[in-house]
Design an enzyme around this catalytic site. Structure first.
Site, PDB file in Angstrom:
ATOM      1  N   PHE A  30     -21.299 -12.447  18.783  1.00  0.00           N
ATOM      2  CA  PHE A  30     -20.851 -11.786  17.739  1.00  0.00           C
ATOM      3  C   PHE A  30     -19.258 -11.909  17.612  1.00  0.00           C
ATOM      4  CE2 PHE A  30     -19.998  -7.985  19.849  1.00  0.00           C
ATOM      5  CZ  PHE A  30     -21.106  -7.980  20.604  1.00  0.00           C
ATOM      6  N   GLY A  31     -18.640 -12.126  18.678  1.00  0.00           N
ATOM      7  CA  GLY A  31     -17.079 -12.003  18.527  1.00  0.00           C
ATOM      8  C   GLY A  31     -16.456 -13.288  19.355  1.00  0.00           C
TER       9      GLY A  31
ATOM     10  N   VAL B 277     -14.022 -15.147  22.302  1.00  0.00           N
ATOM     11  CA  VAL B 277     -13.741 -15.020  23.682  1.00  0.00           C
ATOM     12  C   VAL B 277     -12.358 -15.698  23.752  1.00  0.00           C
ATOM     13  CG1 VAL B 277     -14.385 -15.034  26.106  1.00  0.00           C
ATOM     14  CG2 VAL B 277     -16.210 -14.768  24.543  1.00  0.00           C
TER      15      VAL B 277
ATOM     16  N   ASP C 233     -31.058 -11.922  25.900  1.00  0.00           N
ATOM     17  CA  ASP C 233     -30.609 -13.240  25.344  1.00  0.00           C
ATOM     18  C   ASP C 233     -30.030 -14.065  26.482  1.00  0.00           C
ATOM     19  OD1 ASP C 233     -29.843 -15.305  23.727  1.00  0.00           O
ATOM     20  OD2 ASP C 233     -28.108 -14.271  22.810  1.00  0.00           O
TER      21      ASP C 233
ATOM     22  N   LYS D 272     -13.065 -10.397  25.063  1.00  0.00           N
ATOM     23  CA  LYS D 272     -13.867 -10.450  23.691  1.00  0.00           C
ATOM     24  C   LYS D 272     -13.526  -9.483  22.597  1.00  0.00           C
ATOM     25  CE  LYS D 272     -18.754 -11.224  22.801  1.00  0.00           C
ATOM     26  NZ  LYS D 272     -20.068 -11.189  23.501  1.00  0.00           N
TER      27      LYS D 272
ATOM     28  N   GLY E 284     -14.223 -19.447  23.248  1.00  0.00           N
ATOM     29  CA  GLY E 284     -15.605 -19.638  22.823  1.00  0.00           C
ATOM     30  C   GLY E 284     -15.760 -18.473  21.786  1.00  0.00           C
ATOM     31  N   GLU E 285     -17.150 -18.695  21.290  1.00  0.00           N
ATOM     32  CA  GLU E 285     -17.630 -17.562  20.366  1.00  0.00           C
ATOM     33  C   GLU E 285     -18.649 -17.051  21.178  1.00  0.00           C
ATOM     34  OE1 GLU E 285     -17.455 -17.940  16.453  1.00  0.00           O
ATOM     35  OE2 GLU E 285     -15.493 -19.264  16.625  1.00  0.00           O
ATOM     36  N   GLY E 286     -18.949 -15.792  21.203  1.00  0.00           N
ATOM     37  CA  GLY E 286     -19.974 -15.026  21.764  1.00  0.00           C
ATOM     38  C   GLY E 286     -21.144 -14.893  20.783  1.00  0.00           C
TER      39      GLY E 286
HETATM   40  N1  ADE Z   1     -16.708 -17.601  27.944  1.00  0.00           N
HETATM   41  C1  ADE Z   1     -17.284 -16.433  27.612  1.00  0.00           C
HETATM   42  N2  ADE Z   1     -17.139 -15.484  28.510  1.00  0.00           N
HETATM   43  C2  ADE Z   1     -16.349 -16.015  29.445  1.00  0.00           C
HETATM   44  C3  ADE Z   1     -15.774 -15.492  30.643  1.00  0.00           C
HETATM   45  N3  ADE Z   1     -15.872 -14.553  31.183  1.00  0.00           N
HETATM   46  N4  ADE Z   1     -15.058 -16.596  31.408  1.00  0.00           N
HETATM   47  C4  ADE Z   1     -14.805 -17.905  30.965  1.00  0.00           C
HETATM   48  N5  ADE Z   1     -15.524 -18.318  29.751  1.00  0.00           N
HETATM   49  C5  ADE Z   1     -16.068 -17.357  29.047  1.00  0.00           C
END
Ligand code: ADE
Length: 312
Positions: free
Chosen positions: A36-37, A39, A173, A59, A32-34
């Protein structure tokens, strides 16, 4: 700001050696995308005294990061260091900051973010609703079970936020996309990536072209850029609305500027289908125009417990 910091209880274990050797971190898959970073799912060998290789989320900054983005990740790490382990908050496990790329290592929540989980549930609901075979009583039982699960999600987030507020921290957020769900369907507040300094946040918004989370923002944040625990509570009300609508986007059919006008006029989202009067009353209290009139997270937690077993 200085006063705020001095009010905060001392960090729980100043001796925790957060730095983790990079060679014991095995990064596997981008998940995934947080804010700004990025994951990534990874395995960490013997992290925080845990035996063997454990699944973790890492991250990292994107390849072409700005100095502001790097600063944000450092800030996120510093905030997470202030948090004790809590069942409803994503826990920091370690970091790699002595060399690039900088990594923040945290607990992995196998069911991913709450918004996506709710949206996946939605298709399950549709199948149930459309099924001609299942008797009426079954459908009803299904939905009741789901409703209680949804209320429990709200309770988990209230507990996590009660703890975060007790540490004198603002999330800024809070939204279903920033809550993660573990293997036991327990929600954990995550993504502490939002800048805590309002001015810095504004700069960061314009530089990264990231849109402000308008639909989750309290009127005083939208209009005066004022953030407080009360503005986190407003966002919690929106999160409850997301939960009960199985991950709908708030203020459906409205553009960003319309949302701001709507809120400023004192209008609020109407009661969703399947939402009890009691749950809607909680949301509406979170959306009080006057911040001091909004309930605290401790009150919200108690109110969520109180409605858990109510019918409907
Ligand atoms: N996506 C962003 N953070 C995560 C996390 N800690 N565990 C699973 N998916 C995520």
């Amino acid at each position: 700001k200085q006063v705020r910091l001095s009010l905060r209880p001392p960090s729980f274990e100043p001796e925790v050696p957060w730095e983790f050797p990079r060679e014991r971190l095995f990064v596997r898959l981008k998940i995934g995308e947080g804010t700004f970073g990025e994951v990534w799912r990874a395995k960490a060998d013997g992290i925080l005294g845990r035996p063997g290789r454990v699944a973790v989320a890492v991250k990292m900054l994107k390849v072409h990061y700005t100095p502001e983005e790097r600063q944000s990740l450092i800030k996120e790490l510093e905030i997470m260091k202030l948090l004790q382990p809590h069942p409803n908050v994503i826990q920091l496990l370690g970091c790699c900051t002595q060399s690039e790329p900088m990594c923040v290592i945290m607990e992995y929540a196998v069911n991913g973010n709450l918004q996506e989980l709710l949206r996946r549930q939605r298709s399950a609901y549709n199948i149930n609703d459309l099924s001609q075979d299942s008797p009426e009583s079954n459908k009803q039982r299904n939905i009741n079970l789901q409703l209680n699960d949804l209320k429990r999600f709200g309770l988990h987030v209230a507990s996590g936020m009660e703890y975060i507020a007790s540490r004198e921290l603002l999330h800024r957020d809070l939204a279903a996309r920033n809550v993660l769900v573990d293997e036991n369907m327990v929600c954990k507040v995550g993504d502490f990536g939002s800048a805590r300094d309002v001015i810095q946040m504004r700069q960061y918004e314009s530089k990264t072209q990231r849109r402000l989370p308008i639909r989750w923002m309290a009127p005083e944040s939208l209009v005066q850029c004022v953030y407080s625990q009360q503005s986190d509570i407003w966002s919690y009300g929106v999160l409850l609305w997301e939960v009960i609508t199985l991950g709908s986007s708030p203020y459906p059919g409205m553009g960003g500027p319309d949302v701001i006008n709507f809120i400023q006029k004192g209008c609020r989202m109407s009661k969703p289908t399947h939402c009890s009067d009691a749950l809607y009353a909680i949301m509406k209290d979170c959306w009080n125009q006057f911040p001091p009139k909004r309930p605290s997270f401790s009150i919200l937690r108690h109110r969520m417990i109180a409605i858990l077993d109510e019918p409907g």
